[in-house]
Design a protein around this motif. Structure first.
Motif, PDB file in Angstrom:
ATOM      1  N   PHE A  17      -5.350  -2.043  -3.018  1.00  0.00           N
ATOM      2  CA  PHE A  17      -4.361  -1.708  -1.991  1.00  0.00           C
ATOM      3  C   PHE A  17      -2.939  -2.059  -2.441  1.00  0.00           C
ATOM      4  O   PHE A  17      -2.027  -2.121  -1.639  1.00  0.00           O
ATOM      5  CB  PHE A  17      -4.696  -2.431  -0.686  1.00  0.00           C
ATOM      6  CG  PHE A  17      -6.092  -2.139  -0.219  1.00  0.00           C
ATOM      7  CD1 PHE A  17      -6.412  -0.875   0.253  1.00  0.00           C
ATOM      8  CD2 PHE A  17      -7.092  -3.094  -0.298  1.00  0.00           C
ATOM      9  CE1 PHE A  17      -7.700  -0.570   0.654  1.00  0.00           C
ATOM     10  CE2 PHE A  17      -8.386  -2.809   0.100  1.00  0.00           C
ATOM     11  CZ  PHE A  17      -8.699  -1.545   0.571  1.00  0.00           C
TER      12      PHE A  17
ATOM     13  N   ALA B 287      -3.317  -2.934   4.303  1.00  0.00           N
ATOM     14  CA  ALA B 287      -1.943  -3.121   3.851  1.00  0.00           C
ATOM     15  C   ALA B 287      -1.640  -4.588   3.570  1.00  0.00           C
ATOM     16  O   ALA B 287      -1.240  -5.320   4.469  1.00  0.00           O
ATOM     17  CB  ALA B 287      -0.991  -2.575   4.919  1.00  0.00           C
TER      18      ALA B 287
ATOM     19  N   THR C 225      -4.568   2.578   6.705  1.00  0.00           N
ATOM     20  CA  THR C 225      -4.910   1.968   5.415  1.00  0.00           C
ATOM     21  C   THR C 225      -4.860   0.450   5.546  1.00  0.00           C
ATOM     22  O   THR C 225      -4.195  -0.069   6.447  1.00  0.00           O
ATOM     23  CB  THR C 225      -3.942   2.420   4.308  1.00  0.00           C
ATOM     24  OG1 THR C 225      -4.361   1.837   3.075  1.00  0.00           O
ATOM     25  CG2 THR C 225      -2.516   1.975   4.566  1.00  0.00           C
TER      26      THR C 225
ATOM     27  N   CYS D  21       0.832  -1.211   0.000  1.00  0.00           N
ATOM     28  CA  CYS D  21       0.000   0.000   0.000  1.00  0.00           C
ATOM     29  C   CYS D  21       0.868   1.263   0.000  1.00  0.00           C
ATOM     30  O   CYS D  21       2.068   1.193   0.233  1.00  0.00           O
ATOM     31  CB  CYS D  21      -0.863  -0.002   1.260  1.00  0.00           C
ATOM     32  SG  CYS D  21       0.140  -0.030   2.748  1.00  0.00           S
TER      33      CYS D  21
END
Ligand SMILES: Cc1cc2nc3c(=O)[nH]c(=O)nc-3n(C[C@H](O)[C@H](O)[C@H](O)COP(=O)(O)OP(=O)(O)OC[C@H]3O[C@@H](n4cnc5c(N)ncnc54)[C@H](O)[C@@H]3O)c2cc1C
Length: 808
Positions: free
Chosen positions: A696, A520, A518, A509
Motif C-alpha cells: 500500500f 491507506a 483502499t 497509497c
C-alpha cells in the motif's frame, strides 16, 4: 529579564528543569524557565524520591530506564549532589494471581534487556530481612531501583541547563498567555513580558490553571498522597552494619504500599483505596511549601497489611507523616507533546512519577520541539490520547479510580468502571438488552461480547467465562453471518477541490477512483507508521477516511498541522455524528440484498467498492470490506438511522441465524487473517515493509507523499524487522501482547497481539522479529505466564489465504 526567548518553560519542578536541560543539551540555548516561587515549589519538594525502571508499558519502561541512567550525567555535569542511592528493589506478591502478573511484567522486561529475575519468599527474605516470608508467594528482583534527593536532582537539571546557557527567573509568575498573530506568545508575568516562540506547560500542580490561560481544560487532577517515616529502627542499623549496604526498595502490591530505608529508619507510603482528590476545581496560587494535614485513618487498612507483612514496623515509632498533593491524568501516564489546534503550545504535565519519568519526558519533548518528532514511541503519554470527552468530571472519576488501583492487578479481560457509561450510541440499550458486555474506548461504550443470561466476565490471566461464547460468535461469522457495531472507529470527512491532492501527499497509497476504497498507511518523515486508514472516495472532492478510534485527536493534530491554508480542503472528525454497523460472513450479501434494490453481486459491487445507498428507508454509506476477512460490509449512517437499521438487519438476517458479535470475536477473526491493528502491529516504531504494508506504499505514484524518501530507503534495505504470525501450543491461556519471542532459547522478538482464533481452533501470536531470522522454520517459542511454550511460524493467514471468500 529578557524580552524575547525561543522557549519559555513554565514551572521549575523536576519536569520543567528536565525539559530545560534537554533543550539546551540538544542545542537550543535561548531558553528561559520561569518559576513563581523557588525551584521545587510544587509537588517536587516533598516527593519520596523513589525511582525504578519496570513499568507495565514497555515504551514507558524505556523512558524510565533512560531517566535512571541520566542521573549520573547530570550530577557530574552540574557538580550538584543529587543524593543518589541505587539500592536495587523488589516487587512482592502474596497471591498466585499477583505472581502470574509479575511473571508477565518480567517477561516484558526480558526483550528490553531488563536484568530482573524471580525470587522465592526465602530468597526475598534473605535480601530484605524486614519482610515475613510466610506472607508472600514470590517476588521480582530489580537491580535498577533506588532513591534520590528531589531538591538536589531538580537543581542538578537546572544548573546543567544554566551551564549550557539557559536563564531561570525565580519569583516570576506567569499570569497570562496571549498568542500573537505571527504565532509567537506573549508570556505575561508579574515581572514583565517575554515574547516566546514556544511555550511549555510544566506547571505541575497548576498545569490545569496554566492550560486555562489558553482556553484548555487539561485532564489532570491532584491527589493527596501520604507516606510515613519511622524513628530509627535497630533492624535497619543491624542490616547496614552486617551487610555493609542499605535496605532495598520494596513494593508490596497486595498491601498497596511501598517502602525504603530513610536514614536509620524506614519510609512507608500507600496508594490507599480511600483516596482523596486535592483542590478538584482550582489549585490555589498561594499554595507553596506547606504540607496537607495528615490523615492516618484513611490509610490504616493499607498500613495494617504493611505492618503484618513487615513486622519490624510494629515496634517502630512514627517520626513524621508527610501528606502532599501530586497530579495524575486519567490513566496515570503523563500528558506530553504539542497541543492540538495550537501553535507552539507544549504540554509536559501530569507526571506522577517525576523521578522515574522526568528525564524521559524532557528528552521526548526536547526532541519533539527541535526535530518535530519525539524520537520514539510516546503514544502512551501523548497529550492527544484524550479527546473532548475527558472533562473535569470524567478526569476526577478516572483519576480516583486509577490512584486507588495503582497497585491493583488489571486483568487482560478487566474493564474498569470509573467514569462510565459516558458516550453511548443510539443502540446502546438494545445491545445491552441482548447481553452486551461493554468496554470503554475513547469514552465510548463498545460491545466486547454478548453474554448469556447469568454469565459475566470472570477476571483472569487465563481463558475465562467468555471463551465459549466468543468462540460461538466468531464461528457464526465464519459459518453464516454476524452483526457488530463499529461506531468506535474514527471517521473523517475530507472535502474540497484540494482534498485529493492533499490526501495524495498525506497517505502512501494511490487515491482510489470514485466508488472505490483502499487501505491507506500514513508515514512520518522518517518513514515510520503513524496511521493506517481505509480511504473511500465517495465523489470528486468527497472522501471518507476511517481509522482507529483511540487515535482521533492524535491524527487530527497531524492532519490539521498539514492542512493547506488556502481553504481548498475541509476536514471534519465526524465522531458520533456518523455511526456504524458491520455485517460479515458467507451470508452477509444475502442479508444486505434483502434491504436494497441495488445489485450486490460481485460484478456490480465488488470487494472494496463503496457507495451511498438506501437500506430500507434509511440512507447509508456501504463499503464492501470487513476486518474479519470474510465477505462483509461496513455500513455508515447518521445516528438517527442506527436503531432502525439495526432492527432491519437483524430481521433480515433472522432466516440465516444472524448473530451479534463483539470486539473480542473480531480480534479472534482478524488474527486468523493476520490483519494488524493500530497501536499494536502498527505504531511509529515500525516501517511499512517491516509491518507487511508495503503493497500500500505507492513509491511510483506522482505525489511526493510524506516519508517517501525514508520509505524508499526501507524498501531498499528491507528495514530491520518483520511481522510474523505464530501458532502457540497454549493450553489454558493466550498471549495478550509484549511477551518475548525466542528462537533457539534466545529472546529475539516480541509479541504485539494475540489470542485464541476460535474458528481455526488455535492459539495465535503476532509479533516482530529481526528480518534475518524471520523465515527460520523451527526453533521458536514464546513465553506465556512464566512458561516458555513451543511456537510454530505460520507463513500465510489461517483463514482464506487466497482471499477468495472475501472477494467472491
Ligand atoms: C508525598 C509524595 C511522594 C512522592 N513520591 C514520589 C517518588 O517517590 N517518586 C517519584 O518519582 N515521584 C514521587 N512523587 C511525585 C512527584 O513529586 C511528581 O511526579 C513531581 O514532583 C512532578 O513534578 P512537576 O515538575 O511536574 O510538578 P511540580 O513539582 O508541581 O512543579 C510545578 C512548578 O511549576 C510552578 N508553576 C506553576 N504555575 C506557574 C506559573 N503560572 N508561573 C510560574 N511558575 C509556575 C510551581 O511553582 C512549581 O514549582 C511524590 C509526590 C508526593 C506528593
Amino acid at each position: 529579564m529578557k524580552s524575547h526567548a525561543r522557549v519559555v518553560v513554565i514551572g521549575g519542578g523536576v519536569v520543567g528543569c528536565s525539559v530545560l536541560y534537554h533543550l539546551t543539551k540538544f542545542g537550543w540555548t535561548d531558553v528561559v524557565l520561569v518559576e513563581r516561587s523557588e525551584l521545587t515549589s510544587g509537588s517536587t519538594w516533598h516527593a519520596a524520591g523513589g525511582m525504578h525502571t519496570i513499568n507495565g508499558d514497555p515504551n514507558v519502561a524505556k523512558l524510565q530506564k533512560y531517566t535512571v541512567e541520566l542521573y549520573k550525567e547530570i550530577q557530574d555535569y552540574s557538580g550538584q549532589d543529587i543524593g543518589l542511592h541505587m539500592t536495587s528493589g523488589m516487587m512482592l506478591a502474596s497471591t498466585k494471581d499477583r505472581f502470574d502478573w509479575m511473571k508477565s511484567i518480567l517477561a516484558k522486561g526480558r526483550y528490553m534487556g531488563l536484568d530482573a529475575h524471580l525470587l522465592t519468599p526465602k530468597e526475598a527474605h534473605d535480601l530484605m530481612p524486614l519482610l515475613d516470608p510466610d506472607q508472600f508467594v514470590g517476588a521480582v528482583f530489580d537491580p535498577v531501583e533506588g532513591h534520590l534527593d528531589p531538591y538536589g536532582t531538580t537543581h542538578a537539571y537546572a544548573k546543567s541547563a544554566k551551564k549550557n546557557g539557559a536563564d531561570i527567573y525565580l519569583h516570576t509568575k506567569v499570569e497570562d498567555l496571549v498568542q500573537r498573530e505571527d504565532g509567537s506568545w506573549r508570556v505575561i508575568t508579574n515581572k514583565g513580558e517575554i515574547i516566546a516562540e514556544h511555550v511549555v506547560n510544566c506547571g505541575g500542580l497548576w498545569a490545569r490553571e496554566v492550560g486555562r490561560m489558553v482556553g484548555l481544560e487539561l485532564p489532570v487532577l491532584a491527589m493527596e498522597h501520604m507516606y510515613l517515616i519511622t524513628e530509627d529502627m535497630p533492624e535497619v542499623t543491624e542490616f547496614n552494619q552486617t551487610r555493609g549496604k542499605e535496605l532495598m526498595h520494596c513494593v508490596d502490591f497486595d498491601g498497596e504500599i511501598y517502602l525504603r530505608q530513610e536514614r536509620n529508619g524506614m519510609l512507608m507510603g500507600t496508594y490507599e483505596k480511600a483516596c482523596r482528590p486535592w483542590s478538584p476545581l482550582n489549585t490555589p496560587w498561594d499554595f507553596g511549601h506547606e504540607l496537607l494535614a495528615e490523615d492516618i485513618e484513611r490509610i490504616t487498612p493499607e498500613l495494617e497489611v504493611g505492618f503484618r507483612h513487615f513486622p519490624a514496623f510494629n515496634k517502630a515509632g512514627i517520626k513524621k507523616v508527610i501528606n502532599g498533593p501530586f497530579t495524575f491524568s486519567p490513566d496515570g501516564n503523563p500528558l506530553v507533546g504539542p497541543v492540538r489546534g495550537m501553535t507552539n503550545f507544549w504540554s509536559a504535565c501530569a507526571v506522577m512519577a517525576g523521578f522515574s519519568q522526568g528525564g524521559g519526558v524532557g528528552l521526548a519533548l526536547a526532541n519533539w520541539m527541535i526535530n518535530g518528532d519525539p524520537g520514539f514511541d510516546v503514544f502512551a503519554m501523548d497529550v492527544s490520547r484524550y479527546g473532548d470527552f475527558a472533562t473535569l468530571g470524567y478526569t476526577n472519576a478516572k483519576v480516583r479510580e486509577n490512584y486507588s488501583r495503582r497497585f491493583s492487578i488489571r486483568y487482560p479481560n478487566e474493564e474498569l468502571p470509573g467514569g462510565r457509561p459516558l458516550l453511548t450510541t443510539p443502540i446502546y440499550d438494545k445491545l445491552k438488552a441482548a447481553g452486551a458486555v461493554f468496554g470503554a474506548s475513547y469514552g465510548l461504550e463498545a460491545p466486547l461480547w454478548f453474554a448469556p443470561e447469568g454469565v459475566e466476565d470472570q477476571f483472569s490471566w487465563r481463558r475465562s467465562t467468555d471463551f465459549d461464547t466468543v468462540g460461538a460468535e466468531a464461528k457464526a461469522v465464519r459459518e453464516s453471518v454476524g452483526l457488530m457495531e463499529t461506531s468506535g472507529f474514527a471517521k473523517y470527512a475530507v472535502k474540497g477541490r484540494g482534498a485529493e491532492a492533499w490526501l495524495d501527499r498525506l497517505l502512501t497509497c494511490r487515491i482510489p477512483a470514485t466508488g472505490r476504497m483502499t487501505l491507506a498507511p500514513m508515514l512520518k518523515d522518517d518513514g515510520k507508521l503513524i496511521g493506517d486508514f481505509t480511504l473511500a472516495k465517495l465523489g470528486e472532492g468527497d472522501f471518507l477516511l476511517i481509522g482507529s478510534g483511540i487515535a482521533e485527536d492524535y491524527h487530527m493534530r497531524w492532519f490539521e498541522s498539514h492542512l493547506p491554508d488556502d481553504g481548498s480542503v475541509t476536514l471534519e472528525a465526524l465522531n458520533l455524528s456518523l455511526v456504524g454497523l458491520a455485517i460479515a460472513g458467507p451470508k452477509a450479501r444475502d442479508v444486505l440484498q434483502k434491504l436494497t434494490h441495488q445489485d450486490l453481486s460481485t460484478s456490480a459491487f465488488a470487494f472494496m467498492d463503496v457507495r451511498r445507498m438506501d437500506l430500507g428507508m434509511a440512507q447509508a454509506i456501504v463499503g464492501r470490506v470487513s476486518y474479519t476477512g470474510d465477505l462483509g460490509y461496513e455500513i455508515w449512517m447518521k445516528p438517527q438511522y442506527q436503531r432502525y437499521l439495526y432492527d432491519l438487519i437483524l430481521e433480515a438476517g433472522a432466516e440465516f441465524g444472524i448473530r451479534l458479535f463483539g470486539l473480542r470475536a473480531l480480534n479472534a477473526l482478524r488474527l486468523e487473517k493476520s490483519y494488524g491493528s493500530w497501536s499494536r502491529e502498527y505504531r511509529p516504531l515500525y516501517g511499512p515493509v517491516e509491518a507487511g504494508l508495503e503493497r500500500f506504499v505507492a513509491l511510483r505514484k506522482g505525489a511526493d507523499f510524506i516519508g517517501k524518501e525514508a520509505a524508499k530507503a526501507e524498501r531498499e534495505t528491507g528495514g530491520a524487522l518483520r511481522l510474523r504470525t505464530f501458532i502457540l501450543e497454549a493450553k489454558d491461556a493466550d498471549v495478550i501482547g509484549d511477551e518475548p519471542i525466542y528462537l533457539d532459547g534466545e529472546v529475539r522478538g516480541w509479541v504485539t497481539s494475540g489470542g485464541y482464533a476460535h474458528a481455526a481452533g488455535l492459539s495465535v501470536a503476532v509479533g516482530y522479529v529481526p528480518k534475518e531470522i524471520a523465515d527460520v522454520a523451527t526453533g521458536w517459542s514464546i513465553e506465556l505466564l512464566g512458561d516458555v511454550l513451543p511456537a510454530r511460524l505460520h507463513a500465510e493467514p489461517l483463514f482464506d489465504p487466497s482471499g477468495a471468500k472475501m472477494r467472491g
